[in-house]
Design a protein around this motif. Structure first.
Motif, short mmCIF file in Angstrom:
data_model
loop_
_atom_site.label_atom_id
_atom_site.label_comp_id
_atom_site.label_asym_id
_atom_site.label_seq_id
_atom_site.Cartn_x
_atom_site.Cartn_y
_atom_site.Cartn_z
N VAL A 42 -4.10 168.02 58.18
CA VAL A 42 -4.77 168.89 57.23
C VAL A 42 -4.30 170.32 57.49
O VAL A 42 -4.16 170.73 58.65
CB VAL A 42 -6.31 168.83 57.40
CG1 VAL A 42 -7.01 169.84 56.53
CG2 VAL A 42 -6.83 167.44 57.12
N SER A 44 -5.18 174.38 56.76
CA SER A 44 -6.29 175.25 56.41
C SER A 44 -5.79 176.68 56.29
O SER A 44 -5.07 177.16 57.17
CB SER A 44 -7.38 175.19 57.49
OG SER A 44 -7.84 173.88 57.66
N GLU A 48 -9.02 177.29 51.76
CA GLU A 48 -8.96 175.89 51.33
C GLU A 48 -8.37 175.02 52.44
O GLU A 48 -7.60 175.48 53.26
CB GLU A 48 -8.16 175.73 50.03
CG GLU A 48 -6.69 176.04 50.13
CD GLU A 48 -5.96 175.87 48.79
OE1 GLU A 48 -6.43 175.13 47.92
OE2 GLU A 48 -4.91 176.49 48.64
N ASP A 49 -8.79 173.75 52.44
CA ASP A 49 -8.25 172.74 53.34
C ASP A 49 -7.55 171.71 52.48
O ASP A 49 -8.14 171.18 51.54
CB ASP A 49 -9.37 172.05 54.13
CG ASP A 49 -10.10 173.00 55.06
OD1 ASP A 49 -9.48 173.96 55.55
OD2 ASP A 49 -11.31 172.79 55.28
N VAL A 50 -6.28 171.42 52.80
CA VAL A 50 -5.52 170.47 51.99
C VAL A 50 -4.88 169.42 52.89
O VAL A 50 -4.43 169.72 53.99
CB VAL A 50 -4.43 171.18 51.13
CG1 VAL A 50 -5.07 172.14 50.14
CG2 VAL A 50 -3.43 171.92 51.99
N GLN A 66 2.73 169.54 51.31
CA GLN A 66 1.35 169.86 50.98
C GLN A 66 1.33 170.65 49.68
O GLN A 66 2.34 171.26 49.31
CB GLN A 66 0.68 170.65 52.10
CG GLN A 66 1.24 172.05 52.28
CD GLN A 66 0.67 172.77 53.47
OE1 GLN A 66 0.98 172.40 54.60
NE2 GLN A 66 -0.16 173.76 53.23
N SER A 67 0.20 170.62 49.01
CA SER A 67 0.01 171.41 47.80
C SER A 67 -1.10 172.41 48.06
O SER A 67 -2.08 172.09 48.74
CB SER A 67 -0.36 170.51 46.62
OG SER A 67 0.69 169.64 46.32
N VAL A 68 -0.94 173.62 47.55
CA VAL A 68 -1.97 174.65 47.69
C VAL A 68 -2.28 175.23 46.31
O VAL A 68 -1.47 175.11 45.39
CB VAL A 68 -1.52 175.78 48.66
CG1 VAL A 68 -1.30 175.25 50.06
CG2 VAL A 68 -0.26 176.48 48.16
N THR A 69 -3.46 175.83 46.22
CA THR A 69 -3.83 176.50 44.97
C THR A 69 -4.02 177.99 45.15
O THR A 69 -4.15 178.72 44.18
CB THR A 69 -5.13 175.90 44.38
OG1 THR A 69 -6.20 176.07 45.32
CG2 THR A 69 -4.94 174.43 44.07
N ARG A 73 -0.64 178.30 42.86
CA ARG A 73 -0.53 176.84 42.85
C ARG A 73 0.93 176.50 43.16
O ARG A 73 1.83 176.80 42.37
CB ARG A 73 -0.93 176.30 41.48
CG ARG A 73 -0.95 174.78 41.43
CD ARG A 73 -1.49 174.27 40.11
NE ARG A 73 -2.82 174.74 39.81
CZ ARG A 73 -3.95 174.16 40.25
NH1 ARG A 73 -3.87 173.09 41.01
NH2 ARG A 73 -5.13 174.66 39.93
N SER A 75 3.64 173.57 45.46
CA SER A 75 3.92 172.40 46.28
C SER A 75 4.90 172.86 47.35
O SER A 75 5.97 173.39 47.03
CB SER A 75 4.53 171.28 45.46
OG SER A 75 3.57 170.77 44.57
#
Length: 114
Positions: A42, A44, A48-50, A66-69, A73, A75
């Motif tokens: 994961v 962090s 956010e935690d992805v 991983q993808s983040v927003t 946004r 990848s």
């Protein structure tokens, strides 16, 4: 082909990362643990935690996606080299230039998000 355990990086634990992007430095933490005979993780940061995807260890080389927003946004694809309790490598966000990644493993136990 099975990796030689003596040459395989120990990635489990929590790592504090610094990513040098074109828009400034970003800090994040990634946590890796063994789960059902696979490596799970994961990330962090930025509120956010992805989950990490496609985690692979080849000797001292570790890769994941991983993808983040936040802040955008994106990848991301990471490729790092682990040496003891430090790592260095790159992160790529699509067609953007690679960003330098450095990190250190936390020496104090921390709870790993599931």
């Amino acid at each position: 082909m099975t990796a030689d355990p003596a040459r395989t990086a120990t990635v489990e634990g929590v790592w504090d990362l610094t990513i040098a992007t074109p828009v400034g430095r970003i800090t994040a933490a990634v946590a890796f643990r063994r789960g059902d005979d696979t490596l799970v993780g994961v990330a962090s940061g930025a509120g956010e935690d992805v989950p990490l995807r496609d985690i692979a260890v080849d000797g001292a080389q570790v890769t994941w996606k991983q993808s983040v927003t936040k802040p955008l946004r994106l990848s991301l694809a990471f490729a790092v080299h682990i040496e003891g309790d430090t790592l260095q490598g790159i992160s790529r966000a699509g067609r953007l230039p690679a960003s330098k990644v450095t990190g250190t493993r936390r020496t104090t136990p921390a709870r790993v998000a599931e």
